[in-house]
Scaffold this active site. Structure first.
Site, mmCIF file in Angstrom:
data_model
loop_
_atom_site.group_PDB
_atom_site.id
_atom_site.type_symbol
_atom_site.label_atom_id
_atom_site.label_comp_id
_atom_site.label_asym_id
_atom_site.label_seq_id
_atom_site.Cartn_x
_atom_site.Cartn_y
_atom_site.Cartn_z
ATOM 1 N N LYS A 11 0.821 -1.217 0.000
ATOM 2 C CA LYS A 11 0.000 0.000 0.000
ATOM 3 C C LYS A 11 0.860 1.274 0.000
ATOM 4 O O LYS A 11 2.067 1.225 0.282
ATOM 5 C CB LYS A 11 -0.927 -0.033 1.220
ATOM 6 C CG LYS A 11 -1.920 -1.204 1.198
ATOM 7 C CD LYS A 11 -2.897 -1.131 2.381
ATOM 8 C CE LYS A 11 -3.873 -2.306 2.364
ATOM 9 N NZ LYS A 11 -4.892 -2.194 3.456
ATOM 10 N N TYR A 51 -12.537 -1.768 -3.048
ATOM 11 C CA TYR A 51 -12.967 -1.871 -1.654
ATOM 12 C C TYR A 51 -14.477 -1.667 -1.514
ATOM 13 O O TYR A 51 -14.954 -1.254 -0.448
ATOM 14 C CB TYR A 51 -12.187 -0.880 -0.784
ATOM 15 C CG TYR A 51 -10.796 -1.371 -0.406
ATOM 16 C CD1 TYR A 51 -10.630 -2.465 0.433
ATOM 17 C CD2 TYR A 51 -9.647 -0.748 -0.890
ATOM 18 C CE1 TYR A 51 -9.365 -2.931 0.786
ATOM 19 C CE2 TYR A 51 -8.375 -1.203 -0.547
ATOM 20 C CZ TYR A 51 -8.254 -2.294 0.301
ATOM 21 O OH TYR A 51 -6.996 -2.756 0.660
ATOM 22 N N PHE A 59 -15.133 4.371 7.669
ATOM 23 C CA PHE A 59 -13.771 4.700 7.236
ATOM 24 C C PHE A 59 -13.591 4.637 5.716
ATOM 25 O O PHE A 59 -12.473 4.781 5.216
ATOM 26 C CB PHE A 59 -12.764 3.763 7.923
ATOM 27 C CG PHE A 59 -13.006 2.292 7.674
ATOM 28 C CD1 PHE A 59 -12.587 1.687 6.495
ATOM 29 C CD2 PHE A 59 -13.658 1.510 8.629
ATOM 30 C CE1 PHE A 59 -12.811 0.338 6.264
ATOM 31 C CE2 PHE A 59 -13.884 0.158 8.404
ATOM 32 C CZ PHE A 59 -13.453 -0.435 7.205
ATOM 33 N N ARG A 87 -2.363 -14.454 4.774
ATOM 34 C CA ARG A 87 -2.982 -13.698 5.872
ATOM 35 C C ARG A 87 -2.178 -13.878 7.166
ATOM 36 O O ARG A 87 -2.030 -12.940 7.951
ATOM 37 C CB ARG A 87 -4.440 -14.128 6.086
ATOM 38 C CG ARG A 87 -5.374 -13.854 4.910
ATOM 39 C CD ARG A 87 -5.785 -12.428 4.758
ATOM 40 N NE ARG A 87 -6.609 -11.952 5.834
ATOM 41 C CZ ARG A 87 -7.338 -10.833 5.787
ATOM 42 N NH1 ARG A 87 -7.333 -10.072 4.687
ATOM 43 N NH2 ARG A 87 -8.049 -10.454 6.808
ATOM 44 N N THR A 93 -5.270 -6.925 10.908
ATOM 45 C CA THR A 93 -5.548 -5.641 10.246
ATOM 46 C C THR A 93 -4.927 -4.475 11.013
ATOM 47 O O THR A 93 -4.323 -3.580 10.417
ATOM 48 C CB THR A 93 -7.077 -5.429 10.146
ATOM 49 O OG1 THR A 93 -7.669 -6.576 9.537
ATOM 50 C CG2 THR A 93 -7.407 -4.188 9.344
ATOM 51 N N ARG A 104 2.729 -6.666 8.854
ATOM 52 C CA ARG A 104 2.072 -5.474 9.408
ATOM 53 C C ARG A 104 2.718 -5.049 10.730
ATOM 54 O O ARG A 104 2.850 -3.852 11.003
ATOM 55 C CB ARG A 104 0.571 -5.714 9.556
ATOM 56 C CG ARG A 104 -0.147 -5.580 8.207
ATOM 57 C CD ARG A 104 -1.578 -6.002 8.285
ATOM 58 N NE ARG A 104 -2.332 -5.638 7.080
ATOM 59 C CZ ARG A 104 -3.502 -6.170 6.768
ATOM 60 N NH1 ARG A 104 -4.068 -7.076 7.553
ATOM 61 N NH2 ARG A 104 -4.117 -5.804 5.664
ATOM 62 N N ASN A 114 -1.925 0.240 6.813
ATOM 63 C CA ASN A 114 -1.397 -1.019 7.321
ATOM 64 C C ASN A 114 -0.543 -1.799 6.321
ATOM 65 O O ASN A 114 -0.490 -3.020 6.363
ATOM 66 C CB ASN A 114 -2.521 -1.863 7.927
ATOM 67 C CG ASN A 114 -3.616 -2.180 6.928
ATOM 68 O OD1 ASN A 114 -3.474 -1.872 5.757
ATOM 69 N ND2 ASN A 114 -4.675 -2.808 7.385
ATOM 70 N N HIS A 117 -2.124 -5.422 1.593
ATOM 71 C CA HIS A 117 -3.427 -6.067 1.453
ATOM 72 C C HIS A 117 -3.205 -7.549 1.205
ATOM 73 O O HIS A 117 -2.238 -7.926 0.538
ATOM 74 C CB HIS A 117 -4.180 -5.477 0.255
ATOM 75 C CG HIS A 117 -5.350 -6.323 -0.184
ATOM 76 N ND1 HIS A 117 -6.554 -6.303 0.468
ATOM 77 C CD2 HIS A 117 -5.463 -7.245 -1.169
ATOM 78 C CE1 HIS A 117 -7.380 -7.174 -0.119
ATOM 79 N NE2 HIS A 117 -6.731 -7.753 -1.115
ATOM 80 N N GLU A 128 -9.921 -10.239 -7.394
ATOM 81 C CA GLU A 128 -8.966 -9.136 -7.234
ATOM 82 C C GLU A 128 -7.806 -9.263 -8.217
ATOM 83 O O GLU A 128 -7.351 -8.252 -8.782
ATOM 84 C CB GLU A 128 -8.456 -9.119 -5.792
ATOM 85 C CG GLU A 128 -9.552 -8.742 -4.798
ATOM 86 C CD GLU A 128 -9.178 -8.960 -3.340
ATOM 87 O OE1 GLU A 128 -10.030 -8.695 -2.478
ATOM 88 O OE2 GLU A 128 -8.030 -9.390 -3.066
HETATM 89 P P1 ATP Z 1 -7.105 -5.748 3.478
HETATM 90 O O1 ATP Z 1 -8.464 -6.060 2.857
HETATM 91 O O2 ATP Z 1 -6.558 -4.413 3.041
HETATM 92 O O3 ATP Z 1 -6.135 -6.859 3.313
HETATM 93 P P2 ATP Z 1 -8.104 -6.610 6.016
HETATM 94 O O4 ATP Z 1 -8.753 -7.697 5.235
HETATM 95 O O5 ATP Z 1 -7.161 -7.010 7.103
HETATM 96 O O6 ATP Z 1 -7.315 -5.635 5.052
HETATM 97 P P3 ATP Z 1 -10.624 -5.219 6.017
HETATM 98 O O7 ATP Z 1 -11.611 -5.378 7.098
HETATM 99 O O8 ATP Z 1 -10.851 -5.889 4.703
HETATM 100 O O9 ATP Z 1 -9.196 -5.644 6.629
HETATM 101 O O10 ATP Z 1 -10.420 -3.660 5.800
HETATM 102 C C1 ATP Z 1 -9.864 -3.171 4.585
HETATM 103 C C2 ATP Z 1 -8.938 -2.028 4.895
HETATM 104 O O11 ATP Z 1 -9.706 -0.937 5.378
HETATM 105 C C3 ATP Z 1 -7.915 -2.283 6.006
HETATM 106 O O12 ATP Z 1 -6.783 -2.962 5.571
HETATM 107 C C4 ATP Z 1 -7.579 -0.882 6.426
HETATM 108 O O13 ATP Z 1 -6.683 -0.260 5.496
HETATM 109 C C5 ATP Z 1 -8.949 -0.201 6.329
HETATM 110 N N1 ATP Z 1 -9.647 -0.252 7.609
HETATM 111 C C6 ATP Z 1 -10.267 -1.315 8.166
HETATM 112 N N2 ATP Z 1 -10.791 -1.015 9.364
HETATM 113 C C7 ATP Z 1 -10.506 0.292 9.579
HETATM 114 C C8 ATP Z 1 -10.776 1.223 10.619
HETATM 115 N N3 ATP Z 1 -11.463 0.864 11.690
HETATM 116 N N4 ATP Z 1 -10.325 2.483 10.475
HETATM 117 C C9 ATP Z 1 -9.625 2.864 9.379
HETATM 118 N N5 ATP Z 1 -9.339 2.042 8.343
HETATM 119 C C10 ATP Z 1 -9.760 0.777 8.441
HETATM 120 MG MG MG Z 2 -9.925 -7.352 3.525
#
Ligand code: ATP
Ligand code: MG
Length: 139
Positions: A11, A51, A59, A87, A93, A104, A114, A117, A128
């Site tokens: 990212k 997304y 968010f 993962r 996350t 991370r 973070n 992805h 994706e």
């Molecule tokens: P990713 O999909 O990016 O791999 P993830 O699967 O661990 O991450 P998701 O729940 O899919 O987490 O959230 C997607 C992305 O949205 C997170 O990686 C983060 O960048 C952002 N995000 C998630 N929760 C929050 C939050 N509470 N506040 C701010 N940003 C958030």
């Molecule tokens: Mg995700």
């Protein structure tokens, strides 16, 4: 059935902080083979679509702004049990909750910014990967 493939992005925060090389090293050292890769920047529309499942979350605006603010590295990775193992390699996350030694934990700065992805299912890995790469960009 597992496809043995996952999709990742390094990212904008991790790119800005100079971590591309270190993150790719961690990924290949963990046994993932890079089958597609590009250095690119998401448009607003790209990020909103990618997304899209988070559209209603508070968010979402912040997430789209972050993901479009600079270049990313996107890649398709191959390994047995790729989705689950990747993962585990990237960690939770929120980097504050991520296990020691995860990507991370090492490179992310906050739950929003973070570093990487990782796809959350084989189905989403395929969607994706196809969003970012054409068939002739996958080797
Ligand atoms: P990713 O999909 O990016 O791999 P993830 O699967 O661990 O991450 P998701 O729940 O899919 O987490 O959230 C997607 C992305 O949205 C997170 O990686 C983060 O960048 C952002 N995000 C998630 N929760 C929050 C939050 N509470 N506040 C701010 N940003 C958030
Ligand atoms: Mg995700």
């Amino acid at each position: 059935m597992s496809t043995n493939r996952t999709f990742t992005m390094i990212k904008p925060d991790a790119v800005e902080n100079g971590h591309i090389g270190a993150i790719l090293e961690k990924i290949t050292a963990a046994g993932f083979k890079i089958v597609a890769m590009k250095y690119t920047q998401l448009s607003l529309r790209d990020a909103q679509e990618f997304y899209g499942v988070h559209r209603e979350r508070p968010f979402f605006g912040e997430l789209v702004e972050f993901m479009t603010r600079g270049p990313i590295v996107s890649a398709i990775l191959e390994k047995e049990n790729a989705v689950e193992d990747f993962r585990a390699l990237i960690g939770a996350t929120n980097p504050a909750d991520a296990a020691e030694g995860t990507i991370r934990k090492m490179f992310a700065t906050s739950i929003g910014e973070n570093a990487v992805h990782g796809s959350d299912s084989d189905e989403n890995a395929a969607i994706e990967g196809a969003f970012h790469f054409s068939g002739r960009e996958i080797y």
